[in-house]
Design a protein around this motif. Structure first.
Motif, PDB file in Angstrom:
ATOM      1  N   SER A 300       1.219  -0.863  -0.089  1.00 29.73           N
ATOM      2  CA  SER A 300      -0.524  -0.257   0.609  1.00 29.73           C
ATOM      3  C   SER A 300       0.587   1.122   0.145  1.00 29.73           C
ATOM      4  O   SER A 300       0.791   2.335  -0.228  1.00 29.73           O
ATOM      5  N   GLY A 301       1.948   1.761   0.258  1.00 31.22           N
ATOM      6  CA  GLY A 301       2.825   2.465   0.126  1.00 31.22           C
ATOM      7  C   GLY A 301       3.081   2.811   1.702  1.00 31.22           C
ATOM      8  O   GLY A 301       3.569   3.771   1.705  1.00 31.22           O
ATOM      9  N   ARG A 302       2.034   2.209   3.229  1.00 27.35           N
ATOM     10  CA  ARG A 302       1.982   2.771   3.913  1.00 27.35           C
ATOM     11  C   ARG A 302       3.777   2.594   4.790  1.00 27.35           C
ATOM     12  O   ARG A 302       4.493   3.422   5.975  1.00 27.35           O
ATOM     13  N   LEU A 303       4.365   1.944   4.662  1.00 23.72           N
ATOM     14  CA  LEU A 303       5.456   1.087   4.897  1.00 23.72           C
ATOM     15  C   LEU A 303       6.162   2.059   3.748  1.00 23.72           C
ATOM     16  O   LEU A 303       6.936   1.426   2.745  1.00 23.72           O
ATOM     17  N   LYS A 304       7.568   2.677   4.490  1.00 28.92           N
ATOM     18  CA  LYS A 304       8.141   3.335   3.583  1.00 28.92           C
ATOM     19  C   LYS A 304       9.664   3.017   4.196  1.00 28.92           C
ATOM     20  O   LYS A 304      10.515   3.205   3.010  1.00 28.92           O
TER      21      LYS A 304
END
Length: 367
Positions: A300-304
């Motif tokens: 989802s792109g939540r973790l960078k």
């Protein structure tokens, strides 16, 4: 300047055959990790009824080990990992050695070994560093210190040993991972577990690492640098790597790290990074983090960013994660900004490049 109050007097016996200076300097040009050793070692012995005695600094040599030595049969052995640094202005320093001394005794209690007074632990470490000060590399290198303790009594019976040896050896080292500070690849162990509640996961005993080696070999076979373990009960929650704690950086700038609960080692680097991150205004949450959530947050792109940390590797960004049925990539090209900032904040304190407002650095005057 901090001082010790050790009750032991070390008998210092200089090595009569130290490594030739030219050979040592040549070896310093290409430092690996844990393959080159300094000229001396520290030893303190313990026996029931007599306590700690016979403290000495002597030439590094092999132990004379009886085939019935308890450690060979019942694995009653613990260790620590710490470093001495040479600062840019030439000082020799240790980083939070008091924390190592305290954790060493936590391990000793869990393995039914005698506790070594913290002052004696620190005195042994410092005396060895003073004796082998020329072995502290400058620049990016450091002198890795390995205090350890093992049961030395000769007997075949399941009980705590009545004779113990404590020792410290030293190894000048370069980066733990080849290629320096770049993202590493991680293998998720779905078959093996590192520790369970009520076990020894929160102490540094040799058996923990022996049990992790088959999973580490599996990681190598799959082209990875390190293995990460899940919890023993549900095989769902991320715990730690084979020898490092792990952190996750979210898109809102917050950081998540698995909580200490008896099966995760309370890393000194972990503890320091949490404090530094909070000083930088980052929200650090010590809470469970599931492996399936890790996958979902990357998708989802939540973790960078994600990174591992420990004394040996300091801070290592995690680039990709492999498991039996797939793989996902976080960032294989470069370290993320939060990882980079925290690594720089920590290493600048360790190496004396910035003011140590925490009192973490212990200077060894006169060397």
């Amino acid at each position: 300047m901090q001082t010790n109050t050790s009750s032991l007097q070390f008998d210092v016996k200089p090595n009569a055959n130290p490594m030739p200076e030219a050979e040592r300097l040549e070896a310093f040009k290409n430092l690996g990790f844990g393959t080159l050793f300094s000229d001396h070692m520290a030893i303190i012995r313990w026996s029931k009824g007599k306590g700690w005695h016979s403290a000495e600094i002597k030439a590094r040599e092999a132990f004379a080990m009886d085939p019935a030595a308890s450690v060979l049969h019942y694995a009653q052995a613990i260790f620590e990992g710490m470093k001495a640094y040479r600062t840019a202005d030439g000082r020799a320093v240790l980083f939070r050695p008091d924390e190592n001394a305290r954790r060493f005794n936590d391990s000793a209690r869990r393995l039914a070994l005698p506790e070594l007074p913290e002052a004696d632990f620190l005195a042994a470490v410092e005396q060895l560093v003073r004796t082998d000060a020329k072995w502290i590399p400058s620049g990016e290198g450091s002198l890795y210190l390995r205090p350890f303790m093992f049961a030395s009594e000769s007997f075949l019976g399941v009980r705590p040993s009545t004779e113990v040896i404590f020792s410290v050896i030293a190894s000048p080292v370069g980066p733990y991972f080849k290629g320096g500070a770049k993202p590493v690849n991680i293998w998720v162990s779905e078959k093996y577990t590192r520790a369970a509640p009520g076990g020894t996961g929160d102490v540094k005993c040799a058996g923990n690492y022996a049990a992790s080696l088959v999973a580490q070999a599996e990681a190598y076979a799959n082209g990875c640098d390190q293995v990460v373990f899940l919890d023993a009960a549900e095989h769902r929650w991320v715990e730690e790597l084979g020898g490092m704690n792990v952190f996750f950086v979210m898109d809102d700038g917050s950081i998540v790290t698995p909580p200490l609960g008896g099966s995760i080692l309370p890393g000194i680097t972990r503890k320091s990074l949490i404090e530094l991150a909070r000083e930088q205004g980052l929200n650090v949450r010590e809470e469970p983090y599931a492996f399936d959530q890790w996958q979902a947050d990357v998708a989802s792109g939540r973790l960078k960013e994600a990174f591992a940390c420990g004394t040996a590797a300091v801070v290592a960004a995690i680039g990709s994660v492999k498991f039996s049925t797939g793989e996902f990539v976080i960032n294989n090209r470069e370290n993320g900004p939060v990882t980079t900032r925290l690594r720089e904040a920590l290493t600048s304190i360790q190496r004396g490049a910035t003011n140590d407002s925490h009192g973490w650095v212990r200077e060894l005057a006169g060397i």
